[in-house]
Design a protein around this motif. Structure first.
Motif, mmCIF file in Angstrom:
data_model
loop_
_atom_site.group_PDB
_atom_site.id
_atom_site.type_symbol
_atom_site.label_atom_id
_atom_site.label_comp_id
_atom_site.label_asym_id
_atom_site.label_seq_id
_atom_site.Cartn_x
_atom_site.Cartn_y
_atom_site.Cartn_z
ATOM 1 N N ASN A 4 34.822 81.409 61.990
ATOM 2 C CA ASN A 4 35.764 81.408 62.935
ATOM 3 C C ASN A 4 35.314 82.008 64.333
ATOM 4 O O ASN A 4 35.877 81.621 65.200
ATOM 5 C CB ASN A 4 37.027 82.473 62.278
ATOM 6 C CG ASN A 4 37.539 81.788 61.029
ATOM 7 O OD1 ASN A 4 37.816 80.971 61.237
ATOM 8 N ND2 ASN A 4 37.660 82.827 60.064
ATOM 9 N N THR A 5 34.316 83.183 64.124
ATOM 10 C CA THR A 5 34.092 83.509 65.516
ATOM 11 C C THR A 5 32.432 83.503 65.330
ATOM 12 O O THR A 5 31.729 83.792 64.410
ATOM 13 C CB THR A 5 34.277 84.965 65.603
ATOM 14 O OG1 THR A 5 35.688 85.181 65.533
ATOM 15 C CG2 THR A 5 33.674 85.512 67.002
ATOM 16 N N ALA A 23 32.271 76.093 71.193
ATOM 17 C CA ALA A 23 33.684 76.597 71.971
ATOM 18 C C ALA A 23 34.506 75.188 72.310
ATOM 19 O O ALA A 23 35.555 75.287 72.158
ATOM 20 C CB ALA A 23 33.291 77.160 73.446
ATOM 21 N N ARG A 26 36.861 74.149 69.699
ATOM 22 C CA ARG A 26 37.688 75.024 69.401
ATOM 23 C C ARG A 26 37.466 76.268 68.460
ATOM 24 O O ARG A 26 38.213 76.851 67.811
ATOM 25 C CB ARG A 26 39.111 74.437 68.928
ATOM 26 C CG ARG A 26 39.660 73.443 70.121
ATOM 27 C CD ARG A 26 40.689 72.999 69.615
ATOM 28 N NE ARG A 26 41.277 71.915 70.774
ATOM 29 C CZ ARG A 26 41.865 72.251 72.121
ATOM 30 N NH1 ARG A 26 42.375 73.738 72.067
ATOM 31 N NH2 ARG A 26 42.243 71.240 72.682
ATOM 32 N N LYS A 27 36.123 76.641 68.521
ATOM 33 C CA LYS A 27 35.585 77.893 67.810
ATOM 34 C C LYS A 27 35.949 79.073 68.712
ATOM 35 O O LYS A 27 35.336 78.799 70.074
ATOM 36 C CB LYS A 27 34.071 77.644 67.336
ATOM 37 C CG LYS A 27 34.165 76.707 66.223
ATOM 38 C CD LYS A 27 34.761 77.320 64.788
ATOM 39 C CE LYS A 27 34.359 76.217 63.746
ATOM 40 N NZ LYS A 27 35.052 76.767 62.580
ATOM 41 N N LYS A 28 35.990 80.310 68.262
ATOM 42 C CA LYS A 28 35.905 81.282 69.266
ATOM 43 C C LYS A 28 34.538 81.874 69.479
ATOM 44 O O LYS A 28 33.885 82.226 68.390
ATOM 45 C CB LYS A 28 36.506 82.482 68.547
ATOM 46 C CG LYS A 28 36.551 83.684 69.443
ATOM 47 C CD LYS A 28 37.254 84.806 68.869
ATOM 48 C CE LYS A 28 37.056 86.251 69.529
ATOM 49 N NZ LYS A 28 38.133 87.297 69.010
ATOM 50 N N TYR A 66 38.060 80.209 74.634
ATOM 51 C CA TYR A 66 37.301 80.016 73.534
ATOM 52 C C TYR A 66 36.104 80.419 73.864
ATOM 53 O O TYR A 66 35.416 80.833 72.833
ATOM 54 C CB TYR A 66 37.325 78.449 73.142
ATOM 55 C CG TYR A 66 38.415 77.768 72.581
ATOM 56 C CD1 TYR A 66 38.924 78.183 71.087
ATOM 57 C CD2 TYR A 66 39.231 77.079 73.146
ATOM 58 C CE1 TYR A 66 39.988 77.490 70.568
ATOM 59 C CE2 TYR A 66 40.480 76.310 72.670
ATOM 60 C CZ TYR A 66 40.749 77.008 71.199
ATOM 61 O OH TYR A 66 42.037 76.141 70.946
ATOM 62 N N ARG A 68 33.934 83.497 76.066
ATOM 63 C CA ARG A 68 33.809 84.732 76.533
ATOM 64 C C ARG A 68 32.250 85.217 76.674
ATOM 65 O O ARG A 68 31.858 85.367 75.539
ATOM 66 C CB ARG A 68 34.849 85.831 75.921
ATOM 67 C CG ARG A 68 34.924 87.264 76.385
ATOM 68 C CD ARG A 68 35.940 88.104 76.091
ATOM 69 N NE ARG A 68 35.932 88.041 74.779
ATOM 70 C CZ ARG A 68 35.127 88.875 73.907
ATOM 71 N NH1 ARG A 68 34.555 89.813 74.473
ATOM 72 N NH2 ARG A 68 35.362 89.095 72.760
#
Length: 421
Positions: A4-5, A23, A26-28, A66, A68
Protein backbone atom coordinates in the motif's frame (compact mmCIF):
# COMPACT_ATOMS: atom_id res chain seq x y z
CA UNK A 1 0.63 -9.28 1.08
CA UNK A 2 -0.11 -6.06 -0.80
CA UNK A 3 2.10 -2.99 -1.00
CA UNK A 4 0.00 0.00 0.00
CA UNK A 5 2.89 2.35 0.79
CA UNK A 6 6.22 2.35 -1.02
CA UNK A 7 9.32 4.28 0.04
CA UNK A 8 12.10 5.22 -2.37
CA UNK A 9 15.39 6.20 -0.75
CA UNK A 10 17.32 8.54 -3.05
CA UNK A 11 15.47 10.84 -5.45
CA UNK A 12 18.02 11.24 -8.21
CA UNK A 13 18.03 10.19 -11.86
CA UNK A 14 16.72 6.70 -11.01
CA UNK A 15 14.95 7.08 -7.68
CA UNK A 16 12.64 9.94 -8.67
CA UNK A 17 11.39 8.35 -11.93
CA UNK A 18 10.85 5.05 -10.08
CA UNK A 19 8.90 6.78 -7.32
CA UNK A 20 6.86 8.64 -9.92
CA UNK A 21 5.97 5.44 -11.79
CA UNK A 22 4.64 3.77 -8.62
CA UNK A 23 2.70 6.94 -7.76
CA UNK A 24 1.26 7.07 -11.28
CA UNK A 25 -0.34 3.70 -10.51
CA UNK A 26 -2.06 5.27 -7.51
CA UNK A 27 0.28 3.84 -4.90
CA UNK A 28 1.18 5.99 -1.93
CA UNK A 29 4.87 6.80 -2.35
CA UNK A 30 7.21 8.42 0.17
CA UNK A 31 10.41 9.68 -1.42
CA UNK A 32 13.39 10.22 0.87
CA UNK A 33 16.45 12.31 0.07
CA UNK A 34 19.13 14.16 2.04
CA UNK A 35 18.94 17.15 -0.32
CA UNK A 36 16.52 19.74 1.09
CA UNK A 37 16.33 21.55 -2.25
CA UNK A 38 15.31 18.37 -4.08
CA UNK A 39 12.68 17.60 -1.44
CA UNK A 40 11.22 21.10 -1.65
CA UNK A 41 11.15 21.12 -5.46
CA UNK A 42 9.43 17.74 -5.64
CA UNK A 43 6.81 18.71 -3.06
CA UNK A 44 6.00 21.68 -5.28
CA UNK A 45 5.22 19.22 -8.08
CA UNK A 46 8.39 20.04 -9.98
CA UNK A 47 11.62 18.15 -10.72
CA UNK A 48 15.27 18.99 -10.13
CA UNK A 49 16.61 16.89 -12.99
CA UNK A 50 16.01 16.86 -16.75
CA UNK A 51 14.17 13.80 -18.06
CA UNK A 52 11.50 13.88 -20.80
CA UNK A 53 7.90 13.45 -19.56
CA UNK A 54 8.95 13.06 -15.93
CA UNK A 55 7.85 16.58 -14.98
CA UNK A 56 4.25 15.89 -15.97
CA UNK A 57 4.12 12.57 -14.10
CA UNK A 58 5.61 14.06 -10.92
CA UNK A 59 3.30 17.07 -11.06
CA UNK A 60 0.24 14.85 -11.37
CA UNK A 61 1.43 12.45 -8.63
CA UNK A 62 2.12 15.26 -6.15
CA UNK A 63 -1.07 17.17 -7.00
CA UNK A 64 -3.20 14.05 -6.54
CA UNK A 65 -1.51 13.23 -3.23
CA UNK A 66 0.25 10.01 -4.22
CA UNK A 67 3.84 11.28 -4.03
CA UNK A 68 5.49 13.13 -1.16
CA UNK A 69 9.16 13.83 -0.49
CA UNK A 70 10.81 14.04 2.91
CA UNK A 71 14.22 14.11 4.58
CA UNK A 72 13.47 11.27 7.02
CA UNK A 73 12.42 7.68 6.35
CA UNK A 74 8.89 6.74 7.36
CA UNK A 75 7.10 3.39 7.73
CA UNK A 76 6.16 1.68 4.46
CA UNK A 77 5.52 -1.81 3.08
CA UNK A 78 8.42 -1.77 0.61
CA UNK A 79 11.66 0.19 0.55
CA UNK A 80 13.69 0.73 -2.63
CA UNK A 81 17.22 2.04 -2.15
CA UNK A 82 18.56 4.01 -5.12
CA UNK A 83 21.59 5.89 -3.82
CA UNK A 84 25.06 6.45 -5.35
CA UNK A 85 27.91 3.96 -5.10
CA UNK A 86 31.10 5.99 -5.69
CA UNK A 87 34.73 5.00 -5.08
CA UNK A 88 36.86 5.40 -1.98
CA UNK A 89 40.07 5.93 -3.92
CA UNK A 90 39.17 7.09 -7.41
CA UNK A 91 42.77 8.07 -8.22
CA UNK A 92 44.27 4.63 -7.54
CA UNK A 93 44.99 2.07 -10.26
CA UNK A 94 42.03 -0.05 -9.13
CA UNK A 95 39.35 2.06 -7.37
CA UNK A 96 37.52 0.44 -4.44
CA UNK A 97 33.71 0.72 -4.27
CA UNK A 98 32.35 2.90 -1.48
CA UNK A 99 29.16 1.50 0.06
CA UNK A 100 28.79 4.36 2.54
CA UNK A 101 25.58 5.68 0.94
CA UNK A 102 23.99 2.23 0.97
CA UNK A 103 24.96 1.78 4.61
CA UNK A 104 23.50 5.19 5.55
CA UNK A 105 20.30 4.36 3.65
CA UNK A 106 20.09 1.08 5.58
CA UNK A 107 20.57 2.94 8.85
CA UNK A 108 17.84 5.43 7.90
CA UNK A 109 15.18 2.78 7.26
CA UNK A 110 16.17 0.37 10.04
CA UNK A 111 14.10 2.13 12.76
CA UNK A 112 10.90 2.03 10.67
CA UNK A 113 10.95 -1.40 9.04
CA UNK A 114 8.54 -4.03 10.40
CA UNK A 115 7.72 -7.69 9.92
CA UNK A 116 6.55 -8.38 6.38
CA UNK A 117 8.43 -5.51 4.74
CA UNK A 118 10.39 -5.83 1.50
CA UNK A 119 13.73 -4.06 1.01
CA UNK A 120 15.18 -3.84 -2.50
CA UNK A 121 18.61 -2.53 -3.39
CA UNK A 122 18.50 -0.87 -6.82
CA UNK A 123 21.86 0.87 -6.58
CA UNK A 124 24.46 -0.54 -8.94
CA UNK A 125 26.71 -2.42 -6.56
CA UNK A 126 29.63 -4.84 -6.33
CA UNK A 127 28.74 -8.50 -5.90
CA UNK A 128 27.77 -9.16 -2.29
CA UNK A 129 26.42 -5.68 -1.53
CA UNK A 130 22.82 -6.86 -1.10
CA UNK A 131 23.92 -9.45 1.44
CA UNK A 132 25.97 -6.78 3.20
CA UNK A 133 22.93 -4.50 3.34
CA UNK A 134 20.91 -7.30 4.90
CA UNK A 135 23.64 -7.82 7.50
CA UNK A 136 23.63 -4.11 8.42
CA UNK A 137 19.87 -4.17 8.86
CA UNK A 138 20.08 -7.32 10.99
CA UNK A 139 22.66 -5.70 13.27
CA UNK A 140 20.37 -2.70 13.77
CA UNK A 141 17.14 -4.68 14.23
CA UNK A 142 17.87 -7.71 16.33
CA UNK A 143 14.13 -8.08 17.00
CA UNK A 144 13.55 -9.08 13.35
CA UNK A 145 14.81 -12.00 11.30
CA UNK A 146 16.53 -11.74 7.91
CA UNK A 147 17.12 -14.12 4.97
CA UNK A 148 20.81 -14.83 5.73
CA UNK A 149 19.76 -16.46 8.99
CA UNK A 150 16.12 -17.48 8.64
CA UNK A 151 15.78 -18.16 4.91
CA UNK A 152 12.22 -18.32 3.58
CA UNK A 153 10.78 -17.70 7.05
CA UNK A 154 12.53 -14.36 7.59
CA UNK A 155 10.52 -11.37 8.80
CA UNK A 156 12.12 -9.06 6.21
CA UNK A 157 12.46 -9.91 2.53
CA UNK A 158 15.60 -8.69 0.72
CA UNK A 159 16.29 -8.49 -3.03
CA UNK A 160 18.45 -6.76 -5.62
CA UNK A 161 16.97 -5.31 -8.79
CA UNK A 162 19.38 -3.18 -10.83
CA UNK A 163 18.07 -0.32 -12.93
CA UNK A 164 18.65 -0.81 -16.66
CA UNK A 165 17.47 2.43 -18.22
CA UNK A 166 18.89 4.96 -20.66
CA UNK A 167 18.96 8.65 -19.63
CA UNK A 168 16.56 10.54 -21.83
CA UNK A 169 14.31 7.48 -22.11
CA UNK A 170 13.93 6.55 -18.45
CA UNK A 171 10.14 6.85 -18.20
CA UNK A 172 9.51 4.56 -21.15
CA UNK A 173 12.24 2.06 -20.32
CA UNK A 174 11.20 1.72 -16.67
CA UNK A 175 7.89 0.41 -17.96
CA UNK A 176 8.97 -1.56 -21.02
CA UNK A 177 12.36 -3.05 -20.13
CA UNK A 178 12.78 -6.51 -18.62
CA UNK A 179 13.85 -6.50 -14.98
CA UNK A 180 16.35 -8.84 -13.35
CA UNK A 181 15.04 -9.77 -9.90
CA UNK A 182 17.55 -11.28 -7.49
CA UNK A 183 16.07 -12.26 -4.15
CA UNK A 184 18.05 -13.70 -1.27
CA UNK A 185 15.37 -16.43 -1.18
CA UNK A 186 12.66 -17.58 -3.58
CA UNK A 187 10.05 -15.77 -1.48
CA UNK A 188 12.07 -12.57 -1.61
CA UNK A 189 12.17 -12.79 -5.41
CA UNK A 190 8.46 -13.51 -5.69
CA UNK A 191 7.54 -10.53 -3.55
CA UNK A 192 9.85 -8.25 -5.54
CA UNK A 193 8.23 -9.41 -8.77
CA UNK A 194 4.82 -8.65 -7.26
CA UNK A 195 5.97 -5.13 -6.42
CA UNK A 196 7.47 -4.32 -9.83
CA UNK A 197 4.43 -5.71 -11.62
CA UNK A 198 2.70 -2.57 -10.37
CA UNK A 199 4.01 -0.80 -13.47
CA UNK A 200 6.60 -2.98 -15.27
CA UNK A 201 5.32 -4.42 -18.55
CA UNK A 202 8.58 -6.16 -19.44
CA UNK A 203 9.44 -9.62 -18.15
CA UNK A 204 10.60 -9.96 -14.56
CA UNK A 205 13.36 -12.57 -14.69
CA UNK A 206 14.19 -14.25 -11.39
CA UNK A 207 17.69 -15.15 -10.24
CA UNK A 208 19.66 -14.83 -7.00
CA UNK A 209 20.99 -11.56 -5.56
CA UNK A 210 24.62 -12.10 -6.53
CA UNK A 211 23.80 -12.93 -10.14
CA UNK A 212 21.49 -9.92 -10.37
CA UNK A 213 24.29 -7.67 -9.13
CA UNK A 214 26.72 -9.20 -11.62
CA UNK A 215 24.22 -8.92 -14.49
CA UNK A 216 24.24 -5.11 -14.39
CA UNK A 217 28.01 -4.98 -14.08
CA UNK A 218 28.38 -7.40 -16.99
CA UNK A 219 26.10 -5.38 -19.27
CA UNK A 220 28.07 -2.19 -18.79
CA UNK A 221 31.46 -3.89 -18.85
CA UNK A 222 30.57 -5.43 -22.21
CA UNK A 223 29.74 -1.98 -23.57
CA UNK A 224 32.96 -0.59 -22.12
CA UNK A 225 35.05 -3.25 -23.86
CA UNK A 226 33.30 -2.59 -27.18
CA UNK A 227 33.83 1.16 -26.86
CA UNK A 228 37.49 0.62 -25.95
CA UNK A 229 37.98 -1.29 -29.20
CA UNK A 230 36.51 1.63 -31.18
CA UNK A 231 38.55 4.20 -29.25
CA UNK A 232 41.76 2.27 -29.71
CA UNK A 233 40.96 1.87 -33.40
CA UNK A 234 40.51 5.65 -33.73
CA UNK A 235 43.99 6.25 -32.28
CA UNK A 236 45.53 3.67 -34.62
CA UNK A 237 43.76 5.16 -37.64
CA UNK A 238 44.90 8.66 -36.74
CA UNK A 239 48.49 7.49 -36.74
CA UNK A 240 48.05 5.69 -40.08
CA UNK A 241 46.15 8.62 -41.68
CA UNK A 242 42.93 6.63 -42.11
CA UNK A 243 39.39 7.96 -41.63
CA UNK A 244 38.20 5.80 -38.74
CA UNK A 245 34.51 6.52 -39.40
CA UNK A 246 34.77 5.44 -43.01
CA UNK A 247 36.72 2.37 -41.91
CA UNK A 248 34.10 1.37 -39.33
CA UNK A 249 31.31 1.94 -41.85
CA UNK A 250 33.03 -0.41 -44.29
CA UNK A 251 33.79 -3.05 -41.65
CA UNK A 252 30.19 -2.97 -40.41
CA UNK A 253 28.98 -4.04 -43.83
CA UNK A 254 30.08 -7.53 -42.81
CA UNK A 255 26.94 -9.34 -41.59
CA UNK A 256 28.54 -10.38 -38.29
CA UNK A 257 30.45 -7.20 -37.44
CA UNK A 258 29.01 -4.30 -35.44
CA UNK A 259 31.78 -1.95 -34.31
CA UNK A 260 30.67 0.97 -32.16
CA UNK A 261 31.60 4.59 -32.80
CA UNK A 262 34.67 6.10 -31.08
CA UNK A 263 34.53 9.22 -28.95
CA UNK A 264 36.49 11.33 -26.47
CA UNK A 265 36.24 8.73 -23.71
CA UNK A 266 33.51 7.05 -21.69
CA UNK A 267 31.32 8.89 -19.21
CA UNK A 268 28.17 8.66 -17.16
CA UNK A 269 27.45 6.97 -13.87
CA UNK A 270 27.38 3.41 -15.29
CA UNK A 271 29.69 2.39 -18.12
CA UNK A 272 32.66 4.37 -16.80
CA UNK A 273 32.10 3.09 -13.26
CA UNK A 274 30.59 -0.40 -13.16
CA UNK A 275 33.54 -2.34 -14.66
CA UNK A 276 35.68 -1.28 -11.71
CA UNK A 277 33.32 -3.17 -9.38
CA UNK A 278 34.29 -6.37 -11.19
CA UNK A 279 37.98 -5.49 -11.41
CA UNK A 280 38.20 -4.58 -7.71
CA UNK A 281 36.64 -7.92 -6.70
CA UNK A 282 38.69 -10.05 -9.10
CA UNK A 283 41.79 -8.09 -10.17
CA UNK A 284 43.76 -11.10 -11.37
CA UNK A 285 40.96 -12.51 -13.49
CA UNK A 286 39.42 -9.37 -15.05
CA UNK A 287 42.20 -8.73 -17.56
CA UNK A 288 40.21 -7.62 -20.62
CA UNK A 289 37.78 -5.56 -18.54
CA UNK A 290 40.68 -3.83 -16.79
CA UNK A 291 42.48 -3.10 -20.06
CA UNK A 292 39.33 -1.63 -21.60
CA UNK A 293 38.97 0.72 -18.65
CA UNK A 294 42.56 1.90 -19.09
CA UNK A 295 42.07 2.45 -22.84
CA UNK A 296 38.91 4.49 -22.33
CA UNK A 297 40.34 6.45 -19.41
CA UNK A 298 43.37 7.38 -21.54
CA UNK A 299 41.36 8.67 -24.51
CA UNK A 300 40.62 12.14 -23.00
CA UNK A 301 44.35 12.89 -22.69
CA UNK A 302 44.82 11.89 -26.33
CA UNK A 303 42.11 14.40 -27.27
CA UNK A 304 43.76 17.11 -25.16
CA UNK A 305 47.06 16.48 -26.91
CA UNK A 306 45.32 16.93 -30.28
CA UNK A 307 44.04 20.32 -29.10
CA UNK A 308 47.55 21.35 -28.05
CA UNK A 309 48.83 20.44 -31.51
CA UNK A 310 46.01 22.42 -33.16
CA UNK A 311 46.90 25.49 -31.09
CA UNK A 312 50.55 25.17 -32.12
CA UNK A 313 49.53 24.79 -35.79
CA UNK A 314 47.34 27.89 -35.54
CA UNK A 315 50.14 29.96 -34.00
CA UNK A 316 52.60 28.83 -36.66
CA UNK A 317 50.16 29.94 -39.35
CA UNK A 318 49.48 33.23 -37.51
CA UNK A 319 52.89 34.41 -36.22
CA UNK A 320 51.52 37.78 -35.12
CA UNK A 321 49.36 36.10 -32.47
CA UNK A 322 50.25 34.65 -29.06
CA UNK A 323 48.63 31.82 -27.10
CA UNK A 324 46.55 34.39 -25.20
CA UNK A 325 44.96 35.42 -28.50
CA UNK A 326 43.81 31.90 -29.38
CA UNK A 327 40.17 31.10 -28.54
CA UNK A 328 39.24 27.45 -28.10
CA UNK A 329 35.61 26.30 -28.31
CA UNK A 330 34.49 22.98 -26.80
CA UNK A 331 31.18 21.76 -28.19
CA UNK A 332 29.30 19.60 -25.66
CA UNK A 333 29.82 19.00 -21.95
CA UNK A 334 27.29 16.24 -21.14
CA UNK A 335 28.38 12.62 -20.96
CA UNK A 336 26.13 11.64 -23.89
CA UNK A 337 23.99 13.33 -26.56
CA UNK A 338 20.88 15.41 -25.84
CA UNK A 339 20.88 15.30 -22.02
CA UNK A 340 22.00 17.72 -19.29
CA UNK A 341 23.86 15.15 -17.17
CA UNK A 342 27.50 16.15 -16.57
CA UNK A 343 28.33 13.30 -14.19
CA UNK A 344 31.54 11.42 -15.04
CA UNK A 345 31.63 13.32 -18.34
CA UNK A 346 34.86 13.08 -20.35
CA UNK A 347 33.70 16.10 -22.37
CA UNK A 348 33.50 18.25 -19.24
CA UNK A 349 36.82 16.99 -17.90
CA UNK A 350 38.55 17.62 -21.23
CA UNK A 351 37.13 21.14 -21.41
CA UNK A 352 38.28 21.91 -17.86
CA UNK A 353 41.76 20.55 -18.60
CA UNK A 354 42.05 22.75 -21.68
CA UNK A 355 40.96 25.77 -19.66
CA UNK A 356 43.62 24.95 -17.06
CA UNK A 357 46.57 24.82 -19.46
CA UNK A 358 45.50 27.26 -22.17
CA UNK A 359 46.43 30.93 -21.73
CA UNK A 360 43.60 32.17 -23.92
CA UNK A 361 39.81 32.10 -23.71
CA UNK A 362 38.02 28.73 -23.61
CA UNK A 363 34.36 28.66 -24.61
CA UNK A 364 31.94 25.85 -23.74
CA UNK A 365 28.83 25.21 -25.83
CA UNK A 366 26.25 23.01 -24.10
CA UNK A 367 22.69 23.54 -25.40
CA UNK A 368 21.11 21.42 -22.65
CA UNK A 369 22.10 23.59 -19.69
CA UNK A 370 21.47 27.25 -18.83
CA UNK A 371 24.49 27.75 -16.57
CA UNK A 372 27.73 26.04 -15.63
CA UNK A 373 28.07 24.46 -12.16
CA UNK A 374 29.08 26.94 -9.46
CA UNK A 375 32.56 25.47 -9.03
CA UNK A 376 33.52 26.15 -12.68
CA UNK A 377 34.88 29.62 -13.32
CA UNK A 378 37.48 29.14 -16.06
CA UNK A 379 35.00 28.27 -18.84
CA UNK A 380 32.61 30.65 -20.55
CA UNK A 381 29.25 29.19 -21.55
CA UNK A 382 28.30 30.63 -24.95
CA UNK A 383 25.87 29.88 -27.76
CA UNK A 384 26.86 27.88 -30.82
CA UNK A 385 26.72 30.98 -33.03
CA UNK A 386 29.04 32.96 -30.76
CA UNK A 387 31.53 30.10 -30.43
CA UNK A 388 31.59 29.31 -34.14
CA UNK A 389 32.46 32.94 -34.95
CA UNK A 390 34.84 33.72 -32.08
CA UNK A 391 36.87 30.52 -31.81
CA UNK A 392 40.08 29.73 -33.64
CA UNK A 393 40.31 26.08 -32.56
CA UNK A 394 37.14 23.98 -32.45
CA UNK A 395 36.70 20.74 -30.47
CA UNK A 396 33.56 18.66 -30.94
CA UNK A 397 33.03 16.40 -27.92
CA UNK A 398 29.33 15.41 -27.91
CA UNK A 399 27.15 14.69 -30.94
CA UNK A 400 24.08 16.60 -29.77
CA UNK A 401 21.24 16.78 -32.27
CA UNK A 402 21.64 20.56 -32.59
CA UNK A 403 25.29 20.11 -33.52
CA UNK A 404 24.42 17.58 -36.20
CA UNK A 405 22.16 20.20 -37.78
CA UNK A 406 25.10 22.64 -38.01
CA UNK A 407 28.66 22.43 -39.20
CA UNK A 408 32.07 23.89 -38.45
CA UNK A 409 34.51 24.02 -41.35
CA UNK A 410 37.97 24.87 -40.06
CA UNK A 411 41.51 23.55 -40.51
CA UNK A 412 41.76 23.67 -36.72
CA UNK A 413 38.89 21.30 -35.97
CA UNK A 414 39.16 18.20 -33.79
CA UNK A 415 35.99 16.17 -34.31
CA UNK A 416 35.88 13.30 -31.79
CA UNK A 417 32.47 12.10 -33.03
CA UNK A 418 32.92 12.31 -36.79
CA UNK A 419 29.88 14.49 -37.55
CA UNK A 420 31.68 17.54 -38.98
CA UNK A 421 34.57 15.78 -40.73
Amino acid sequence: MSFNTISVIGLGYIGLPTAAMFASRRKKVIGVDVNQHAVDIINQGQIHIVEPDLDMIVHAAVTEGYLRATLEAEPADAFLIAVPTPFKNSESEIPEPDLTYIKKASESIAPVIKKGDLVILESTSPVGATEKMSEWLAELRTDLTFPQNSGEDSDINIAHCPERVLPGHVVRELVENDRVIGGMTAKCSARAVELYRTFVQGECVITNARTAEMAKLTENSCRDVQIAFANELSIICDKLDIDVWELISLANRHPRINILQPGPGVGGHCIAVDPWFIVSNTPEEAQIIHTARKVNDAKPQWVINKVKLAIVDFLQSNPSKTAKDVVVACYGLAFKPDIDDLRESPALNISLSIADFHAGKVIAVEPNIDALPNNIDNLQLKSFDVASHEADVHLLLVDHKTFKESKIDSPYLIDTKGIWK
